[in-house]
Design a protein around this motif. Structure first.
Motif, PDB file in Angstrom:
ATOM      1  N   MET A 305       0.840  -1.199   0.000  1.00  0.00           N
ATOM      2  CA  MET A 305       0.000   0.000   0.000  1.00  0.00           C
ATOM      3  C   MET A 305       0.872   1.245   0.000  1.00  0.00           C
ATOM      4  SD  MET A 305      -3.177  -0.897   2.535  1.00  0.00           S
ATOM      5  CE  MET A 305      -4.366  -2.155   2.110  1.00  0.00           C
ATOM      6  N   ASP A 307       0.166   4.328   0.360  1.00  0.00           N
ATOM      7  CA  ASP A 307      -0.156   5.388   1.320  1.00  0.00           C
ATOM      8  C   ASP A 307       0.478   5.151   2.683  1.00  0.00           C
ATOM      9  OD1 ASP A 307      -2.046   7.159  -0.164  1.00  0.00           O
ATOM     10  OD2 ASP A 307      -3.118   5.271  -0.395  1.00  0.00           O
ATOM     11  N   GLY A 370      -7.872  -0.300   2.667  1.00  0.00           N
ATOM     12  CA  GLY A 370      -7.714   0.168   1.294  1.00  0.00           C
ATOM     13  C   GLY A 370      -8.826   1.102   0.859  1.00  0.00           C
ATOM     14  N   ARG A 371     -10.068   0.777   1.231  1.00  0.00           N
ATOM     15  CA  ARG A 371     -11.200   1.643   0.896  1.00  0.00           C
ATOM     16  C   ARG A 371     -11.039   3.016   1.528  1.00  0.00           C
ATOM     17  NH1 ARG A 371     -14.256  -3.153   1.650  1.00  0.00           N
ATOM     18  NH2 ARG A 371     -14.686  -2.640   3.832  1.00  0.00           N
ATOM     19  N   ALA A 374      -8.211   5.035  -0.088  1.00  0.00           N
ATOM     20  CA  ALA A 374      -8.581   5.464  -1.445  1.00  0.00           C
ATOM     21  C   ALA A 374      -9.524   6.650  -1.429  1.00  0.00           C
ATOM     22  CB  ALA A 374      -9.220   4.306  -2.205  1.00  0.00           C
ATOM     23  N   SER A 375     -10.313   6.754  -0.329  1.00  0.00           N
ATOM     24  CA  SER A 375     -11.303   7.848  -0.265  1.00  0.00           C
ATOM     25  C   SER A 375     -10.738   9.090   0.398  1.00  0.00           C
ATOM     26  CB  SER A 375     -12.540   7.367   0.506  1.00  0.00           C
ATOM     27  OG  SER A 375     -12.184   7.090   1.863  1.00  0.00           O
TER      28      SER A 375
END
Length: 375
Positions: A305, A307, A370-371, A374-375
């Motif tokens: 990931m 981020d 992850g959701r 991503a937001s």
């Protein structure tokens, strides 16, 4: 009377729990990746654990350490067998801080010295000597600052040897993996050299495995990756799945004297029954191996990931470091995704789930994180 307001509380009221899940008073179920701060080792409300405590309570729940308690001997034997330290002696107390307090006292008793070496970002507890060896000014009162403790950088063997040469150090205390310090792992070579110089300069090596021990790292003790034999090992948290228990594993070269250590509630019948149940479940359900395998899966997937600036840890003790504060993300995980997580400092999310966490549950967390990212 009201409670003394010292805890920053999550706005959640748990009323029941089972396995890796906690349910609140509104009926909402949460995936528990916090484990009550690494305490829930075999999962919530395990049937064998519950039965062991109930059966013991119906016989005898408590008597002092002035009588023979066969459960203490059974616990020492089982812990020695499963950890690989069967030649060591066991002293039982009630908490991790108390275990470290007694370990430091033992080191001073046995060496006749008074100075302690600890490491930057260390956390060893909140009692007098233990908090004196904790690298956090915010929780050390003035009385704790009078302790003779020197803090050194982690993994700097040269700095350590310079201090040991002064000849006044009774103990070096180090966490198998730093927890509150941000899931930072001592290097294998550093641990091996640490053992060597402690023996050379006649001071005691104390391995604090209170958070990283009991299978959490994928080995019984995190330091076992270095294949060393500390003088003293301290345990607590996952030792009894929520029942207050702490322990000090002591190399037989350190001799006991009557009255040297003591604890009114330490090693009581219920505590021993709870601790034995944990070891029995860990063994029968191969939870250490599970922690290793699920931990490898988490570390691999989380490491992809972008981020997350850094992923650290071993087994089911994992730190996710971000470039910014994580308080909002952690609240979103709790409120929106119904997942408990821990924290270190302001920018590290810490995962400390039960050792029974499944790969499917781990994958659910990865998808949820992850959701949110991503937001």
């Amino acid at each position: 009377m009201q409670l003394f307001d010292v805890y920053p509380l999550m706005d959640i009221t748990p009323v029941s729990a089972k396995g890796c899940y906690v349910t609140d008073d509104k009926g909402v179920e949460y995936l528990d990746l916090y484990g009550g701060h690494a305490v829930i080792s075999i999962g919530h409300a395990h049937s064998h654990y519950n039965d062991r405590i109930k059966e013991q309570l119906e016989r005898i729940g408590f008597y002092s350490n002035s009588v023979i308690n066969p459960l203490q001997k059974e616990l020492a034997r089982k812990l020695g067998q499963m950890s690989g330290f069967d030649a060591y002696n066991l002293f039982l107390c009630n908490s991790g801080a108390e275990a470290n307090e007694n370990a430091l006292k033992l080191a001073s008793f046995s060496t006749g010295k008074g100075r302690v070496i600890a490491f930057s970002k260390a956390f060893h507890g909140r009692t007098s000597a233990a908090v004196g060896a904790t690298d956090n000014e915010n929780i050390r009162a003035y009385i704790n600052k009078t302790h003779n403790v020197t803090f050194l950088p982690l993994n700097d063997i040269d700095a350590l040897e310079r201090e040991l040469k002064k000849g006044d150090v009774c103990a070096v205390i180090i966490e198998g993996i730093q927890g509150i310090g941000g899931v930072r792992i001592p290097e294998v070579d550093f641990l091996r050299n640490l053992e060597k110089v402690c023996h050379q300069y006649q001071c005691k090596l104390i391995l604090d495995e209170i958070q990283s021990g009991y299978g959490r790292s994928g080995e019984f003790f995190a330091f076992q990756q270095a294949k060393i034999k500390p003088d003293i090992i301290t345990v607590a948290k996952g030792m009894a799945n929520g029942f207050p228990v702490g322990g000090v594993l002591i190399n037989p070269s350190i001799k006991a004297k009557y009255g040297m250590l003591g604890a009114t509630f330490g090693g009581n019948y219920l505590a021993c029954a709870a601790a034995l149940a944990v070891l029995e479940v860990m063994e029968s359900e191969s939870l250490i191996e599970n922690a290793s395998q699920v931990g490898k899966f988490l570390l691999s997937e989380l490491g992809k990931m972008e981020d997350i600036s850094e992923v650290r840890g071993r087994g089911l003790m994992i730190g996710l470091e971000f470039d910014s504060k994580v308080d909002v993300l952690r609240k979103q995980l709790l409120k929106d995704e119904h997942i408990f997580t821990g924290v270190s400092s302001t920018n590290i999310i810490r995962l400390l789930p039960p050792l029974s966490l499944s790969k499917e549950q781990a994958a659910h967390f990865i998808q949820a994180l992850g959701r949110l990212l991503a937001s």
